[in-house]
Design a protein around this motif. Structure first.
Motif, PDB file in Angstrom:
ATOM      1  N   GLU A   1       0.826  -1.215   0.000  1.00 61.53           N
ATOM      2  CA  GLU A   1       0.000   0.000   0.000  1.00 61.53           C
ATOM      3  C   GLU A   1       0.861   1.266   0.000  1.00 61.53           C
ATOM      4  N   LEU A   2       1.956   1.252   0.762  1.00 60.25           N
ATOM      5  CA  LEU A   2       2.780   2.460   0.850  1.00 60.25           C
ATOM      6  C   LEU A   2       3.677   2.638  -0.369  1.00 60.25           C
ATOM      7  N   SER A   3       3.870   1.557  -1.135  1.00 57.50           N
ATOM      8  CA  SER A   3       4.712   1.675  -2.328  1.00 57.50           C
ATOM      9  C   SER A   3       4.080   2.580  -3.372  1.00 57.50           C
ATOM     10  N   VAL A   4       2.813   2.894  -3.222  1.00 60.09           N
ATOM     11  CA  VAL A   4       2.150   3.800  -4.161  1.00 60.09           C
ATOM     12  C   VAL A   4       2.788   5.192  -4.077  1.00 60.09           C
ATOM     13  N   GLU A   5       3.042   5.668  -2.865  1.00 61.06           N
ATOM     14  CA  GLU A   5       3.599   7.016  -2.701  1.00 61.06           C
ATOM     15  C   GLU A   5       5.055   7.023  -2.243  1.00 61.06           C
ATOM     16  N   LEU A   6       5.488   5.970  -1.530  1.00 60.25           N
ATOM     17  CA  LEU A   6       6.868   5.914  -1.040  1.00 60.25           C
ATOM     18  C   LEU A   6       7.697   5.044  -1.981  1.00 60.25           C
ATOM     19  N   THR A   7       9.020   5.074  -1.804  1.00 54.91           N
ATOM     20  CA  THR A   7       9.880   4.263  -2.658  1.00 54.91           C
ATOM     21  C   THR A   7      10.449   3.089  -1.877  1.00 54.91           C
TER      22      THR A   7
ATOM     23  N   PHE B   1      11.793   1.419   3.201  1.00 55.71           N
ATOM     24  CA  PHE B   1      11.716   2.431   2.147  1.00 55.71           C
ATOM     25  C   PHE B   1      12.945   3.315   2.236  1.00 55.71           C
ATOM     26  N   ASP B   2      13.298   3.948   1.095  1.00 60.07           N
ATOM     27  CA  ASP B   2      14.365   4.945   1.143  1.00 60.07           C
ATOM     28  C   ASP B   2      13.737   6.314   0.892  1.00 60.07           C
ATOM     29  N   ASP B   3      14.596   7.340   0.846  1.00 62.31           N
ATOM     30  CA  ASP B   3      14.038   8.693   0.728  1.00 62.31           C
ATOM     31  C   ASP B   3      13.923   9.146  -0.734  1.00 62.31           C
ATOM     32  N   GLY B   4      13.934   8.185  -1.660  1.00 59.03           N
ATOM     33  CA  GLY B   4      13.805   8.536  -3.075  1.00 59.03           C
ATOM     34  C   GLY B   4      12.552   9.354  -3.357  1.00 59.03           C
ATOM     35  N   PHE B   5      11.456   9.048  -2.652  1.00 63.90           N
ATOM     36  CA  PHE B   5      10.188   9.761  -2.910  1.00 63.90           C
ATOM     37  C   PHE B   5      10.233  11.208  -2.421  1.00 63.90           C
ATOM     38  N   LEU B   6      11.260  11.535  -1.614  1.00 64.90           N
ATOM     39  CA  LEU B   6      11.380  12.909  -1.113  1.00 64.90           C
ATOM     40  C   LEU B   6      12.375  13.729  -1.936  1.00 64.90           C
ATOM     41  N   LYS B   7      12.991  13.070  -2.916  1.00 65.14           N
ATOM     42  CA  LYS B   7      14.033  13.737  -3.708  1.00 65.14           C
ATOM     43  C   LYS B   7      13.476  15.016  -4.344  1.00 65.14           C
ATOM     44  N   GLY B   8      14.202  16.100  -4.165  1.00 67.09           N
ATOM     45  CA  GLY B   8      13.814  17.358  -4.797  1.00 67.09           C
ATOM     46  C   GLY B   8      12.733  18.124  -4.051  1.00 67.09           C
ATOM     47  N   THR B   9      12.210  17.535  -2.932  1.00 65.03           N
ATOM     48  CA  THR B   9      11.130  18.222  -2.210  1.00 65.03           C
ATOM     49  C   THR B   9      11.671  19.126  -1.102  1.00 65.03           C
ATOM     50  N   GLY B  10      12.954  18.931  -0.731  1.00 62.90           N
ATOM     51  CA  GLY B  10      13.507  19.686   0.386  1.00 62.90           C
ATOM     52  C   GLY B  10      13.123  19.089   1.731  1.00 62.90           C
ATOM     53  N   VAL B  11      12.331  18.034   1.719  1.00 60.80           N
ATOM     54  CA  VAL B  11      11.915  17.364   2.957  1.00 60.80           C
ATOM     55  C   VAL B  11      12.847  16.174   3.184  1.00 60.80           C
ATOM     56  N   THR B  12      13.320  15.991   4.424  1.00 60.85           N
ATOM     57  CA  THR B  12      14.194  14.859   4.713  1.00 60.85           C
ATOM     58  C   THR B  12      13.415  13.768   5.451  1.00 60.85           C
ATOM     59  N   THR B  13      14.050  12.610   5.556  1.00 62.48           N
ATOM     60  CA  THR B  13      13.463  11.511   6.324  1.00 62.48           C
ATOM     61  C   THR B  13      13.138  11.966   7.748  1.00 62.48           C
TER      62      THR B  13
ATOM     63  N   ALA C   1      -0.880  10.503   2.969  1.00 65.66           N
ATOM     64  CA  ALA C   1      -1.226  11.930   2.907  1.00 65.66           C
ATOM     65  C   ALA C   1       0.006  12.794   3.155  1.00 65.66           C
ATOM     66  N   LEU C   2       0.850  12.383   4.106  1.00 64.75           N
ATOM     67  CA  LEU C   2       2.074  13.148   4.377  1.00 64.75           C
ATOM     68  C   LEU C   2       3.008  13.120   3.172  1.00 64.75           C
ATOM     69  N   ALA C   3       3.117  11.950   2.538  1.00 70.30           N
ATOM     70  CA  ALA C   3       3.998  11.831   1.367  1.00 70.30           C
ATOM     71  C   ALA C   3       3.495  12.742   0.248  1.00 70.30           C
ATOM     72  N   ARG C   4       2.177  12.770   0.049  1.00 72.37           N
ATOM     73  CA  ARG C   4       1.619  13.639  -0.997  1.00 72.37           C
ATOM     74  C   ARG C   4       1.871  15.104  -0.660  1.00 72.37           C
ATOM     75  N   ARG C   5       1.722  15.426   0.604  1.00 71.93           N
ATOM     76  CA  ARG C   5       1.961  16.805   1.018  1.00 71.93           C
ATOM     77  C   ARG C   5       3.408  17.199   0.748  1.00 71.93           C
ATOM     78  N   ALA C   6       4.349  16.273   1.072  1.00 61.92           N
ATOM     79  CA  ALA C   6       5.768  16.559   0.828  1.00 61.92           C
ATOM     80  C   ALA C   6       6.015  16.814  -0.652  1.00 61.92           C
TER      81      ALA C   6
END
Lengths: 125, 519
Positions: B389-395, B408-420, B469-474
């Motif tokens: 389920e989380l693989s939809v938004e996280l990596t 998961f790694d922080d690939g889904f946050l790349k370029g967002t300025g948000v860290t783990t 929801a948090l991942a989408r917000r990021a």
């Protein structure tokens, strides 16, 4: 162009004759995050290229720093004991780790120059 | 001015909405230290004057006050109750801390541990009066041996890392008996930090074995590193990436081929309990975290318990004391003599973590073999549901399926300025304890989530919705500042971890003394 040379493990080297100053790169410090502790080798210790020579600890993790060249440790940066933040603020200046008396100064030529290291870092981003 | 307005330090102008006169936020009450609440002369107890006596303390008699705060009983009760209300525990919600197996602690376990026949024993009572307790240790030992397929178990180690110490000391003793001195211990890159730490504490040089592209031990690299100077290979299976080490049989054979021992870190036993016996995988020694797999309370400093199962070659070195069957019931071997002639000395006072033994056995017996099999099955199913389920938004770091935890790694946050770290802090505002972050180190900006079998689908769905929801917000691209400010709703906001590590304050000092010390 600077006079720095680099390793694939993200250490830098600045050579002056048979003495080399060693530290970690700006890229390395940015990956580590705020450095909170640095364990340096003893003066007089002999290090071998690729062997663990120091440990750097950040809020995220502890990592080994490898000796980029063969040699004997002739000085360490005592400043880091009280203010490890120098590694973040000025990694190639005040944040240096240790100085080596090189057993084979020619080894430096095998290290990357700044352009090659820049390419490496870009490939990691 | 009236007394009461002086007591409040004078009224401030009306505070803004969301701010309060006291700094309290409804039920979230600012709580000073007990020492800061000191009212000299107050006391919760009324002790009688001592009878007339002549002191024999001489110069040793204390002349200065001992510095305990003066407090009434209700002050103390309120202090600790308020602190407990600020705590987050498995009893208040999902505790997704990877590699920690934070599962529900059944109340039946607690009931059993409070039986006076267990709770009120003294470890030095005559053996004839503690037969029930010894039988309980023996029964638990039998279960641990049956579940792992191993012939012996050392019960006394106090937690996982202590179990590692026990295992490596046994390996050292066995090598010594063979007349061999070996200097190296191999550990995978993804190992728990305690593995290399234990090996180093035992005087071994530690060598890291890299992972292959699928997040498992690189068998070729292991084989290249193995030689007759290697004392042991330490492996967690499933590993800290939540993956089963598929090559484990080949790994065990390679380790044994050079005469080394195979130590297994049993921290993740919850994924395979009741389904796989470590002995069948070629393991020579493995600690079992009773406080993880068998639900005895941990986290927040609860006592651990780390019995170590041992193969035949290492069994003679199990530390003292040994619980044995004698002609007059159960007995204890407490000396390195007779059958225990080669035993390591004591690693711990008395017999081990008795209260944890009672809880673990209650858990095991209330589930039974079939129930334990379902435990590992449900734990793995829950983790895979989260992974999917989380693989939809996280990596996800590695393709599934996983075992008991999803990485998961922080690939889904790349370029967002948000860290783990920012992401984990935001989760606190949503009422969850964060997942494990930045571990294992083999993955960039790791987020490691272990739901355990405790959680229902409804609870998992709620958690998934929040994380999604948090991942989408990021990913909206303009949320970095908001994330960097999180958490917003806690008694303390973002703590300065760097200052805490660089300039730790390890001891409270009275204000005056602190000023003197600084001067």
């Amino acid at each position: 162009m600077t006079d720095l040379r680099f390793t694939t493990d993200h250490e830098w080297v600045r050579r002056d004759g048979d003495i080399a100053v060693v530290g970690i790169t700006d890229y390395a410090q940015s990956c580590l995050g705020d450095v909170v502790y640095v364990e340096l080798p003893s003066v007089g210790a002999t290090v071998e290229k690729g062997g663990a020579a120091a440990t750097v600890e950040s809020v995220k993790a502890a990592s080994e720093v490898y000796a980029p060249l063969d040699g004997e440790v002739v000085a360490v940066n005592d400043l880091l004991a009280g203010e490890p933040g120098h590694v973040n603020a000025d990694p190639t200046g005040e944040g240096w780790f240790f100085k080596l008396k090189l057993s084979d100064p020619g080894q430096v030529d095998a290290l990357m120059d700044e352009a090659a290291y820049k390419t490496l870092v870009e490939s990691l981003a | 001015m009236n007394d009461w307005s002086q007591a409040l330090g004078g009224f401030k102008p009306l505070p803004a909405i969301g701010e309060t006169q006291t700094g309290n936020r409804a039920l979230q009450i600012e709580e000073p230290l007990l020492f800061e609440k000191d009212s000299p002369g107050r006391s919760g107890v009324d002790l009688p004057e001592p009878p007339p006596h002549t002191s024999r303390l001489g110069n040793a008699a204390r002349t200065a006050p001992i510095g305990l705060p003066g407090l009434s009983e209700p002050q103390v009760v309120r202090h600790f109750t308020r602190l407990s209300q600020k705590n987050y525990s498995i009893d208040s919600g999902l505790y997704p801390l990877g590699s920690c197996t934070m599962k529900h602690n059944p109340r039946l376990n607690e009931k059993m541990a409070r039986l006076p026949g267990f709770a009120d024993l003294h470890p030095l009572q005559p053996i004839s009066t503690v037969q029930g307790a010894l039988e309980l240790i023996d029964t638990l030992a039998h279960w641990l041996k049956a579940l792992t397929g191993m012939p012996a178990v050392a019960m006394s180690p106090a937690a996982g890392a202590h179990g590692e110490l026990c295992g490596l000391l046994a390996i050292h003793a066995a090598l010594d008996a063979r007349g061999e001195t070996r200097h190296r211990i191999l550990v995978p890159e993804s190992a728990h930090g305690t593995n290399p730490a234990t090996a180093a504490a035992c005087g071994y040089a530690v060598e890291a074995i890299p992972a292959n592209g699928s997040g498992r031990v690189d068998l070729d690299a292991l084989q290249a590193a193995l030689d007759t100077d290697v004392a042991a290979f330490m492996l967690t299976n499933p590993n800290t990436c939540g993956l089963f080490e598929n090559d484990i049989i080949a790994i065990a054979e390679a380790v044994h081929a050079v005469g080394a021992y195979f130590y297994c870190d049993g921290a993740n036993f919850n994924a395979i309990v009741g389904r796989v016996r470590p002995a069948d995988l070629g393991v020579d020694a493995m600690h079992i975290n009773l406080h993880k797999t068998f639900s005895t309370p941990h986290g927040g400093g609860g006592p651990g318990s780390g019995p170590v199962v041992l193969g035949g070659a290492l069994a003679p070195y199990a530390p003292l004391p040994w619980v044995v069957h004698g002609t007059e019931g159960f007995g204890l071997l407490e000396q390195a003599a007779g059958p225990a002639a080669q035993a390591l000395g004591r690693l711990k006072g008395n017999h081990g973590q008795m209260g944890m033994f009672v809880r673990a056995l209650a858990y095991i017996m209330s589930h039974g073999s079939d129930g334990l099999r379902q435990v590992s099955g449900d734990a793995v199913l829950n983790a895979n549901y989260l992974l999917a389920e989380l693989s939809v938004e996280l990596t996800p770091s590695f393709p599934g399926p996983c075992m008991h935890e999803a990485l998961f790694d922080d690939g889904f946050l790349k370029g967002t300025g948000v860290t783990t770290l920012d992401f984990a802090k935001a989760l606190i505002d949503e009422g969850y304890h964060p997942m494990t972050m930045y571990f294992p180190l083999v993955v960039h900006g790791a987020l490691l989530i272990e739901p355990t079998e405790t959680e229902s689908k409804q609870e998992l769905d709620r958690f998934i919705a929040v994380v999604t929801a948090l991942a989408r917000r990021a990913k909206t691209g303009d949320a970095a500042e908001w994330f960097r400010g999180a958490p917003y709703l806690t008694p303390r906001r973002r703590l300065d971890e760097t200052a805490a590590a660089r300039k730790p304050v390890l001891r409270w000092l009275p204000v005056v003394a602190a000023a003197d010390a600084a001067g």
